[in-house]
Design an enzyme around this catalytic site. Structure first.
Site, PDB file in Angstrom:
ATOM      1  N   ASP A  20       9.671  -2.512 -30.526  1.00 37.15           N
ATOM      2  CA  ASP A  20      10.318  -1.934 -31.750  1.00 37.15           C
ATOM      3  C   ASP A  20      11.876  -2.414 -31.431  1.00 37.15           C
ATOM      4  O   ASP A  20      12.497  -1.985 -30.249  1.00 37.15           O
ATOM      5  CB  ASP A  20      10.273  -0.724 -32.035  1.00 37.15           C
ATOM      6  CG  ASP A  20      11.131  -0.318 -33.357  1.00 37.15           C
ATOM      7  OD1 ASP A  20      12.019  -0.982 -34.033  1.00 37.15           O
ATOM      8  OD2 ASP A  20      10.539   0.688 -33.822  1.00 37.15           O
ATOM      9  N   HIS A  68       5.852   1.909 -42.124  1.00 38.63           N
ATOM     10  CA  HIS A  68       6.676   2.367 -41.000  1.00 38.63           C
ATOM     11  C   HIS A  68       6.328   3.883 -41.177  1.00 38.63           C
ATOM     12  O   HIS A  68       6.424   4.432 -42.178  1.00 38.63           O
ATOM     13  CB  HIS A  68       8.119   2.033 -41.521  1.00 38.63           C
ATOM     14  CG  HIS A  68       9.241   3.077 -40.477  1.00 38.63           C
ATOM     15  ND1 HIS A  68       9.958   4.089 -41.051  1.00 38.63           N
ATOM     16  CD2 HIS A  68       9.196   3.075 -39.213  1.00 38.63           C
ATOM     17  CE1 HIS A  68      10.710   4.672 -40.046  1.00 38.63           C
ATOM     18  NE2 HIS A  68      10.430   4.007 -38.906  1.00 38.63           N
ATOM     19  N   ARG A  71      22.156   7.099 -30.363  1.00 41.38           N
ATOM     20  CA  ARG A  71      21.897   6.706 -31.782  1.00 41.38           C
ATOM     21  C   ARG A  71      22.675   8.072 -32.467  1.00 41.38           C
ATOM     22  O   ARG A  71      23.365   7.746 -33.608  1.00 41.38           O
ATOM     23  CB  ARG A  71      20.729   6.540 -32.402  1.00 41.38           C
ATOM     24  CG  ARG A  71      20.312   5.037 -32.052  1.00 41.38           C
ATOM     25  CD  ARG A  71      19.042   4.369 -32.861  1.00 41.38           C
ATOM     26  NE  ARG A  71      17.892   4.820 -32.616  1.00 41.38           N
ATOM     27  CZ  ARG A  71      16.772   4.400 -33.221  1.00 41.38           C
ATOM     28  NH1 ARG A  71      16.471   3.680 -34.010  1.00 41.38           N
ATOM     29  NH2 ARG A  71      15.545   5.132 -32.711  1.00 41.38           N
ATOM     30  N   GLU A  97       1.092   4.300 -37.768  1.00 39.04           N
ATOM     31  CA  GLU A  97       1.923   4.497 -36.913  1.00 39.04           C
ATOM     32  C   GLU A  97       2.240   6.015 -36.883  1.00 39.04           C
ATOM     33  O   GLU A  97       2.317   6.883 -37.592  1.00 39.04           O
ATOM     34  CB  GLU A  97       3.413   4.112 -37.344  1.00 39.04           C
ATOM     35  CG  GLU A  97       4.383   4.421 -36.257  1.00 39.04           C
ATOM     36  CD  GLU A  97       5.662   3.778 -36.457  1.00 39.04           C
ATOM     37  OE1 GLU A  97       6.657   3.359 -35.337  1.00 39.04           O
ATOM     38  OE2 GLU A  97       5.955   3.249 -37.711  1.00 39.04           O
ATOM     39  N   GLU A 105      10.994  -2.301 -42.497  1.00 45.77           N
ATOM     40  CA  GLU A 105      11.376  -0.855 -42.572  1.00 45.77           C
ATOM     41  C   GLU A 105      12.514  -0.629 -43.398  1.00 45.77           C
ATOM     42  O   GLU A 105      12.565   0.359 -43.934  1.00 45.77           O
ATOM     43  CB  GLU A 105      11.473  -0.504 -41.243  1.00 45.77           C
ATOM     44  CG  GLU A 105      12.089   0.966 -40.845  1.00 45.77           C
ATOM     45  CD  GLU A 105      12.376   1.313 -39.328  1.00 45.77           C
ATOM     46  OE1 GLU A 105      13.028   2.432 -39.158  1.00 45.77           O
ATOM     47  OE2 GLU A 105      11.730   0.739 -38.628  1.00 45.77           O
ATOM     48  N   ASP A 136       8.541   1.625 -45.533  1.00 47.54           N
ATOM     49  CA  ASP A 136       8.521   3.022 -45.529  1.00 47.54           C
ATOM     50  C   ASP A 136       8.270   3.491 -46.882  1.00 47.54           C
ATOM     51  O   ASP A 136       9.150   3.390 -47.649  1.00 47.54           O
ATOM     52  CB  ASP A 136       9.797   3.658 -44.744  1.00 47.54           C
ATOM     53  CG  ASP A 136       9.989   5.161 -44.510  1.00 47.54           C
ATOM     54  OD1 ASP A 136       9.491   5.889 -45.287  1.00 47.54           O
ATOM     55  OD2 ASP A 136       9.870   5.526 -43.075  1.00 47.54           O
ATOM     56  N   GLU A 140       8.733  -6.282 -33.582  1.00 55.20           N
ATOM     57  CA  GLU A 140       9.343  -5.619 -34.745  1.00 55.20           C
ATOM     58  C   GLU A 140      11.075  -5.502 -34.988  1.00 55.20           C
ATOM     59  O   GLU A 140      11.622  -5.286 -34.036  1.00 55.20           O
ATOM     60  CB  GLU A 140       8.654  -4.182 -34.659  1.00 55.20           C
ATOM     61  CG  GLU A 140       9.115  -3.272 -35.971  1.00 55.20           C
ATOM     62  CD  GLU A 140       8.355  -2.136 -35.806  1.00 55.20           C
ATOM     63  OE1 GLU A 140       8.955  -0.983 -36.462  1.00 55.20           O
ATOM     64  OE2 GLU A 140       7.238  -2.160 -35.470  1.00 55.20           O
TER      65      GLU A 140
END
Length: 394
Positions: free
Chosen positions: A217, A320, A52, A342, A270, A293, A243
């Protein structure tokens, strides 16, 4: 009490990384979150498949320090680097100076309205979030009470954490509720990728045993058909929720998944912003678990409203990164419909005082977060923090 100064900082990534390597809280290879194969919206382009970090451009941490005329200070943060920081420094701060921080609803409304011409989602709301968090920290310090008390008081004495990441050996037998796996593959990897996803889930179930929870996720990388097929394939391994499988604007797709997937709950949110975005998601019955979030959605002020909206529909909220964000942890303790926090072992979060910016970041003990014992969020700049922070000037 009036707002006298608004200071805005951007974390200098190179300096922060060097300092964390020096103190032994991270390794030199970077985080698994950005440097390993994880399904993402760019996975269908081979040159961006592996990491990423090859395409992410969100910008680094933005820290806000609001100082009142009596010397009290509050801290907030978000991401987005210079884009977020510039909005705070050059626009939002102008309406804050001289204002009463206790008028936090009014200030949020003003910040939202002045950024409407270029905002509503994304970077402008991240900027609003960072300021809102700093305001809540400041006023709870002025009241000489923990932030969760300012938010209505504790609804629980402790909250269990789950861990996001694919290293099951770091999670088993440490008291956590379960493990959320970052799915490596999406539709572009075909049937072979689906089989590899299933193999990861099966291996994790074998390691964790029958009682710990497993969640998936998918980071906006799947589609409706792929998600339905994957839900069927992993059903034997008792997956608690799946998710963020779709892009956030595909609300109709989430509603379809929430109707058709019966072996796991659908979770998302999120990358959704403000109560207005969540109103659409809730009205569509797009998820059973909402995941704002707090550093992006609009801060504590909006997250509280989202929790209230969710409670009216008997929906759970699981923020999140909630166990990694001190403001979110206080929100979690103050809300009845937030059952878990989390956590993730990255950027040195398995080390005490791993954060290069703040002192007072709480870690779970034996898989549980205890009720914070602090004034405000308990945060202060740690010694040497200003060496890794670049301050914007006006």
């Amino acid at each position: 009490m009036k707002i006298e100064h608004v200071r805005v900082f951007i974390l200098n990534g190179e300096k922060a990384h060097a300092q964390q390597v020096k103190q032994g809280s991270i390794n030199t290879e970077g985080s698994w979150l950005s440097e390993t194969v994880i399904a993402n919206p760019m996975s269908n382009y081979p040159e961006y498949f592996d990491r990423r970090s090859s395409w992410l451009g969100m910008g680094g941490r933005v820290i806000v320090q609001i100082i009142a005329d009596n010397g009290l200070e509050g801290f907030g943060e978000s991401t987005g680097g210079m884009a977020t920081a510039s909005i705070i420094n050059e626009h939002i701060s102008r309406i804050l100076l001289g204002k009463d921080p206790f008028q936090i609803e009014k200030l949020w409304d003003m910040m939202f309205k002045i950024t409407l011409p270029y905002g509503r989602k994304g970077i402008p709301i991240m900027a609003v979030s960072a300021v809102d968090l700093a305001l809540w920290d400041l006023i709870s310090k002025a009241r000489q009470e923990p932030l969760y008390v300012s938010l209505g008081g504790a609804t629980k004495d402790k909250v269990q954490a789950y861990v996001t990441g694919n290293e099951s050996t770091k999670i088993k037998d440490r008291g956590f509720m379960g493990q959320k796996l970052a799915m490596p593959y999406g539709p572009s990897s075909g049937w072979d990728g689906m089989k590899r996803n299933v193999a990861l889930v099966a291996e994790t179930r074998d390691i964790l045993g029958p009682d710990m929870e497993i969640m998936l996720d998918c980071y906006m990388a799947w589609n409706v058909e792929y998600t339905i097929r994957m839900a069927e394939l992993v059903a034997p391994y008792r997956v608690k929720w799946i998710e963020e499988t779709l892009p956030p604007d595909d609300i109709d797709g989430y509603a379809e998944l929430n109707r058709k997937v019966i072996t796991s709950a659908i979770a998302t949110g999120e990358h959704e912003y403000t109560r207005y975005g969540y109103q659409q998601l809730i009205q569509a019955r797009g998820a059973q678990i909402l995941q704002p979030d707090i550093c992006w959605v609009g801060g504590v002020s909006e997250a509280r409203k989202i929790c209230t909206m969710a409670s009216a529909c008997n929906l759970e909220v699981i923020p999140h990164a909630g166990g990694l964000q001190p403001w979110a942890l206080h929100l979690i303790f103050s809300q009845v419909n937030i059952p878990y926090a989390e956590f993730a072992y990255y950027h040195g979060a398995d080390k005490t005082n791993y954060d290069v910016v703040f002192e007072g970041v709480q870690l779970p003990q034996d898989g549980w977060f205890k009720l914070p014992e602090c004034i405000g969020t308990g945060l202060s700049l740690r010694e040497g923090a200003l060496e890794v922070l670049d301050e914007l000037t006006r």
